[in-house]
Design an enzyme around this catalytic site. Structure first.
Site, PDB file in Angstrom:
ATOM      1  N   GLY A 195     -49.741  33.066  67.262  1.00  0.00           N
ATOM      2  CA  GLY A 195     -49.276  31.784  67.794  1.00  0.00           C
ATOM      3  C   GLY A 195     -49.680  30.662  66.844  1.00  0.00           C
ATOM      4  N   ASN A 215     -53.786  25.305  78.101  1.00  0.00           N
ATOM      5  CA  ASN A 215     -54.502  26.580  78.157  1.00  0.00           C
ATOM      6  C   ASN A 215     -55.826  26.489  78.900  1.00  0.00           C
ATOM      7  OD1 ASN A 215     -54.792  25.000  75.619  1.00  0.00           O
ATOM      8  ND2 ASN A 215     -56.554  26.349  75.315  1.00  0.00           N
ATOM      9  N   GLN A 242     -49.003  29.616  76.269  1.00  0.00           N
ATOM     10  CA  GLN A 242     -49.521  30.002  77.593  1.00  0.00           C
ATOM     11  C   GLN A 242     -48.425  30.259  78.618  1.00  0.00           C
ATOM     12  OE1 GLN A 242     -52.482  30.903  78.568  1.00  0.00           O
ATOM     13  NE2 GLN A 242     -53.614  30.366  76.718  1.00  0.00           N
ATOM     14  N   SER A 266     -46.894  33.789  71.553  1.00  0.00           N
ATOM     15  CA  SER A 266     -47.888  34.724  71.020  1.00  0.00           C
ATOM     16  C   SER A 266     -47.999  35.925  71.961  1.00  0.00           C
ATOM     17  CB  SER A 266     -49.231  34.012  70.912  1.00  0.00           C
ATOM     18  OG  SER A 266     -50.217  34.904  70.467  1.00  0.00           O
ATOM     19  N   ALA A 267     -47.818  37.135  71.415  1.00  0.00           N
ATOM     20  CA  ALA A 267     -47.690  38.329  72.258  1.00  0.00           C
ATOM     21  C   ALA A 267     -48.946  38.661  73.067  1.00  0.00           C
ATOM     22  CB  ALA A 267     -47.305  39.525  71.385  1.00  0.00           C
ATOM     23  N   HIS A 268     -50.134  38.367  72.505  1.00  0.00           N
ATOM     24  CA  HIS A 268     -51.340  38.853  73.197  1.00  0.00           C
ATOM     25  C   HIS A 268     -51.646  38.093  74.479  1.00  0.00           C
ATOM     26  CE1 HIS A 268     -54.675  35.932  72.006  1.00  0.00           C
ATOM     27  NE2 HIS A 268     -53.731  35.548  71.165  1.00  0.00           N
ATOM     28  N   THR A 325     -44.558  41.383  54.818  1.00  0.00           N
ATOM     29  CA  THR A 325     -43.983  42.608  55.394  1.00  0.00           C
ATOM     30  C   THR A 325     -44.022  42.535  56.919  1.00  0.00           C
ATOM     31  OG1 THR A 325     -44.713  43.844  53.473  1.00  0.00           O
ATOM     32  CG2 THR A 325     -44.255  45.130  55.463  1.00  0.00           C
ATOM     33  N   CYS A 351     -68.078  28.015  69.003  1.00  0.00           N
ATOM     34  CA  CYS A 351     -68.016  27.666  67.565  1.00  0.00           C
ATOM     35  C   CYS A 351     -68.544  28.843  66.765  1.00  0.00           C
ATOM     36  CB  CYS A 351     -68.907  26.498  67.189  1.00  0.00           C
ATOM     37  SG  CYS A 351     -69.300  25.361  68.425  1.00  0.00           S
TER      38      CYS A 351
HETATM   39  N1  PLP Z   1     -51.774  27.562  71.689  1.00  0.00           N
HETATM   40  C1  PLP Z   1     -52.342  27.778  72.890  1.00  0.00           C
HETATM   41  C2  PLP Z   1     -52.000  26.877  74.029  1.00  0.00           C
HETATM   42  C3  PLP Z   1     -53.233  28.834  73.054  1.00  0.00           C
HETATM   43  O1  PLP Z   1     -53.805  29.037  74.252  1.00  0.00           O
HETATM   44  C4  PLP Z   1     -53.535  29.662  71.945  1.00  0.00           C
HETATM   45  C5  PLP Z   1     -54.525  30.754  72.055  1.00  0.00           C
HETATM   46  O2  PLP Z   1     -55.555  30.611  72.675  1.00  0.00           O
HETATM   47  C6  PLP Z   1     -52.896  29.412  70.718  1.00  0.00           C
HETATM   48  C7  PLP Z   1     -52.028  28.355  70.638  1.00  0.00           C
HETATM   49  C8  PLP Z   1     -53.154  30.267  69.517  1.00  0.00           C
HETATM   50  O3  PLP Z   1     -52.508  31.504  69.627  1.00  0.00           O
HETATM   51  P1  PLP Z   1     -52.997  32.775  68.768  1.00  0.00           P
HETATM   52  O4  PLP Z   1     -54.254  33.252  69.409  1.00  0.00           O
HETATM   53  O5  PLP Z   1     -51.901  33.773  68.877  1.00  0.00           O
HETATM   54  O6  PLP Z   1     -53.194  32.310  67.373  1.00  0.00           O
END
Ligand code: PLP
Length: 386
Positions: free
Chosen positions: A71, A149, A177, A197-199, A235, A329
């Site tokens: 993401g 998030n 999110q 973002s897939a995860h 790739t 951090c």
């Molecule tokens: N944007 C938001 C709102 C998120 O919650 C997150 C991940 O915590 C990201 C971006 C970043 O995504 P990724 O973990 O796939 O880099």
């Protein structure tokens, strides 16, 4: 001790059905999707197939999807891919955005851009009338998230994007999110760029996508090979793409059920916390219309002083319960959440805030157990209310 995982906004478990879709590409079907032979073609066919699924779910053309490595990469590509094509020098965003947005904006500021943060209401929401006066002919890009998030608060993205469209200003939406959690149709939202973002929806880590509306003044940010029609070098991660496609497909098919279950869990948790702690808890963000998966709670002692959120988090962890507060951090210490502070809270109040985030396998018993444990932990650390 069994684990109770209430940190799905951080990441989600990989669905077994998703792993199954990925497995062939970890095994015999390892061809490079850019190779001209039959092994390569097999991988290319798979990426085409899953690109189609993703495009259908978010309502765009297959040519408008660019696969990325996260993401974060998707957001960076959105930012710098626009800025290098526009002469304007103003970026509009908000202080409650994820660091993946705030940091690229800060980098741009260091090279001469003006970064303007739109004012928020008390739930962290942006209203169209607040954004409208900020949009001028020097605005290069507006980037606002779909749902926050940390609090789950959702901006009225459709209305915000429409204001930008009328002024020909590209609108990027961080939908990390919300993808797979609520209906996400780029035509309805009217956004020009959108990151997923897939995860976050039971897919694999390290796999994201950027939607770029055809005709948007955008060009490649990641340079090298000519993958993704010259728009993202590198790739292709074929197992990741298969996993993201399958995960989004399942999330779309099961969305209504999952949303209902999550809504029930969130309501249950709010009710149980209210019963257990009364005025010693405060819920942050838009708990009514916000995302069902996220509940942000600030804890106070009986005298109304903020409790130590890190102490709560660590004690919950000892009991096997995973949740989150702020962001860790590199030093391992916890910084107070910039999101909670941007909503007008002191660092101490931000430090006393925990985020519980639900996923498709959570149960009502797990919510009960979490509140019971919180009650035990807090009563050990505070004096009983008079
Ligand atoms: N944007 C938001 C709102 C998120 O919650 C997150 C991940 O915590 C990201 C971006 C970043 O995504 P990724 O973990 O796939 O880099």
């Amino acid at each position: 001790m069994s684990t109770i995982y209430l940190d799905h906004a951080a990441t989600t478990p990989l669905d077994a059905r998703v792993l199954q879709a990925m497995m062939p590409f970890f095994g015999d079907d390892y061809g490079n999707a850019s190779s001209p032979h039959h092994m390569g073609r097999k991988s290319a066919v798979a990426t085409d197939q899953w690109r189609r699924v993703i495009a259908d779910v978010i309502g765009c053309d297959v040519s408008e999807i660019i696969f990325t490595g996260s993401g974060t990469e998707s957001i960076n590509a959105a930012f710098f891919g626009i800025l290098q094509n526009r002469p304007q020098k103003r970026i509009i965003t908000a202080l409650t955005e994820h660091k993946a947005v705030l940091e690229p904006a800060e980098r741009a500021a260091a090279t001469g851009y003006e970064v303007v943060h739109v004012a928020l209401d008390e739930t962290g929401k942006i209203h169209p009338e607040t954004l409208a006066p900020l949009l001028d002919e020097d605005t290069a890009l507006v980037s606002l998230m779909h749902a926050n998030n940390e609090t789950g608060t959702m901006h009225p993205v459709g209305e915000l994007a429409e204001l930008c469209r009328k002024k020909d200003i590209p609108f990027h939406c961080d939908a990390v999110q919300t993808a797979g959690k609520v209906p996400l149709d780029v035509q309805e939202l009217g956004v020009d760029l959108l990151s997923i973002s897939a995860h976050k929806f039971n897919g694999p880590k390290g796999t994201g996508a950027l939607y770029v509306r055809s005709g948007t003044p955008w060009s490649a940010w990641m340079l090298g090979g000519s993958q993704e029609r010259g728009r993202r070098a590198g790739t292709l991660n074929v197992p990741g793409i298969a996993g993201m496609g399958r995960a989004l497909q399942l999330a779309a098919e099961e969305m209504d059920d999952r949303r209902q279950r999550n809504r029930r869990l969130k309501k249950q948790m709010m009710g149980r916390l209210d019963d257990a702690f009364g005025r010693q808890v405060r819920f942050n963000g838009d708990t009514e219309a916000g995302l069902e998966t996220i509940l942000s709670v600030t804890f106070f002692d009986p005298e109304g002083m903020p409790l130590d959120g890190e102490m709560l988090l660590l004690n919950l962890d000892i009991e096997g319960i995973c949740c989150s507060n702020g962001s860790a951090c590199t030093s391992g210490t916890i910084k107070p959440s910039h999101v909670i502070m941007a909503m007008g809270n002191s660092p101490d109040t931000a430090r006393s805030t925990l985020r519980f985030s639900f996923g498709k396998d959570n149960t009502t018993a797990q919510v009960d157990e979490t509140v019971d444990q919180l009650r035990e932990i807090i009563s050990r650390h505070t004096h009983p209310a008079k």
